[in-house]
Design a protein around this motif. Structure first.
Motif, PDB file in Angstrom:
ATOM      1  N   ALA A   5       0.828  -1.214   0.000  1.00 13.17           N
ATOM      2  CA  ALA A   5       0.000   0.000   0.000  1.00 13.17           C
ATOM      3  C   ALA A   5       0.856   1.255   0.000  1.00 13.17           C
ATOM      4  O   ALA A   5       0.603   2.187  -0.772  1.00 13.17           O
ATOM      5  N   GLN A   6       1.877   1.297   0.854  1.00 11.92           N
ATOM      6  CA  GLN A   6       2.678   2.519   0.928  1.00 11.92           C
ATOM      7  C   GLN A   6       3.451   2.743  -0.367  1.00 11.92           C
ATOM      8  O   GLN A   6       3.640   3.877  -0.782  1.00 11.92           O
TER       9      GLN A   6
ATOM     10  N   LEU B 271       4.193   9.683   1.588  1.00 11.51           N
ATOM     11  CA  LEU B 271       3.094  10.142   2.428  1.00 11.51           C
ATOM     12  C   LEU B 271       3.472  11.450   3.114  1.00 11.51           C
ATOM     13  O   LEU B 271       4.575  11.592   3.634  1.00 11.51           O
ATOM     14  N   VAL B 272       2.526  12.412   3.100  1.00 14.84           N
ATOM     15  CA  VAL B 272       2.811  13.741   3.637  1.00 14.84           C
ATOM     16  C   VAL B 272       1.873  14.125   4.782  1.00 14.84           C
ATOM     17  O   VAL B 272       2.118  15.112   5.482  1.00 14.84           O
ATOM     18  N   PHE B 273       0.797  13.362   4.997  1.00 15.36           N
ATOM     19  CA  PHE B 273      -0.158  13.686   6.061  1.00 15.36           C
ATOM     20  C   PHE B 273      -0.923  12.438   6.460  1.00 15.36           C
ATOM     21  O   PHE B 273      -1.234  11.599   5.612  1.00 15.36           O
ATOM     22  N   VAL B 274      -1.208  12.330   7.766  1.00 11.44           N
ATOM     23  CA  VAL B 274      -2.001  11.216   8.292  1.00 11.44           C
ATOM     24  C   VAL B 274      -3.082  11.794   9.195  1.00 11.44           C
ATOM     25  O   VAL B 274      -2.801  12.676  10.017  1.00 11.44           O
TER      26      VAL B 274
ATOM     27  N   PRO C 286       4.727  11.466   8.914  1.00 11.34           N
ATOM     28  CA  PRO C 286       4.028  10.430   8.147  1.00 11.34           C
ATOM     29  C   PRO C 286       4.965   9.611   7.261  1.00 11.34           C
ATOM     30  O   PRO C 286       4.644   8.478   6.897  1.00 11.34           O
ATOM     31  N   GLU C 287       6.141  10.134   6.959  1.00 12.55           N
ATOM     32  CA  GLU C 287       7.108   9.412   6.132  1.00 12.55           C
ATOM     33  C   GLU C 287       7.604   8.136   6.808  1.00 12.55           C
ATOM     34  O   GLU C 287       8.170   7.259   6.148  1.00 12.55           O
ATOM     35  N   LEU C 288       7.391   8.006   8.127  1.00  9.47           N
ATOM     36  CA  LEU C 288       7.760   6.763   8.819  1.00  9.47           C
ATOM     37  C   LEU C 288       7.049   5.559   8.203  1.00  9.47           C
ATOM     38  O   LEU C 288       7.582   4.453   8.202  1.00  9.47           O
ATOM     39  N   ILE C 289       5.850   5.777   7.680  1.00  9.34           N
ATOM     40  CA  ILE C 289       5.101   4.688   7.029  1.00  9.34           C
ATOM     41  C   ILE C 289       5.851   4.207   5.791  1.00  9.34           C
ATOM     42  O   ILE C 289       5.941   3.009   5.543  1.00  9.34           O
TER      43      ILE C 289
END
Length: 128
Positions: free
Chosen positions: A32-33, A39-42, A88-91
């Protein structure tokens, strides 16, 4: 692509890790990632929120689009991973450590897949 054997997976590309205390962590899969991109926002739920299998409980924004994150199980949120709100980049960096929520009173959905079943499902999706 990485599919840890100890996790269960949903066809909407979330993973579930059942912890020794009976709670479960939920996150987005490696597949998914990668599909979403950077990813920039969660947007996460609040503790004590009820989640229902198959219903959106969070969303993520990438440079491509905003996407819902669906609950793979029923339960009550007891903790959210606040690190993701600031990073969010941790994802993208480690999707299986970057859990979104911890849930208690977990009722597993019967549709969860093993790592092997999910890997086969992803292969089918990629060939469409």
């Amino acid at each position: 692509m990485n599919f840890p054997a100890e996790l269960k997976y949903s066809k909407s590309h979330e993973w579930v890790r059942v912890l020794s205390d009976g709670t479960a962590q939920i996150g987005l899969t490696d597949y998914a990632q990668k599909e979403l991109g950077d990813l920039v926002f969660v947007n996460l739920p609040q503790p004590e929120d009820e989640i229902r299998a198959g219903e959106a409980f969070a969303d993520v924004e990438s440079v491509k689009a905003v996407s819902d994150v669906y609950a793979p199980v029923n339960g009550t949120v007891v903790e959210v991973n606040e690190e993701l709100l600031d990073a969010p980049e941790l994802i993208n960096q480690d999707p299986y450590e970057a859990w979104f929520v911890k849930v208690e009173q977990v009722e597993e959905a019967e549709t969860l897949l093993s790592a092997e079943e999910y890997e086969a499902f992803v292969a089918q999706e990629a060939n469409k």
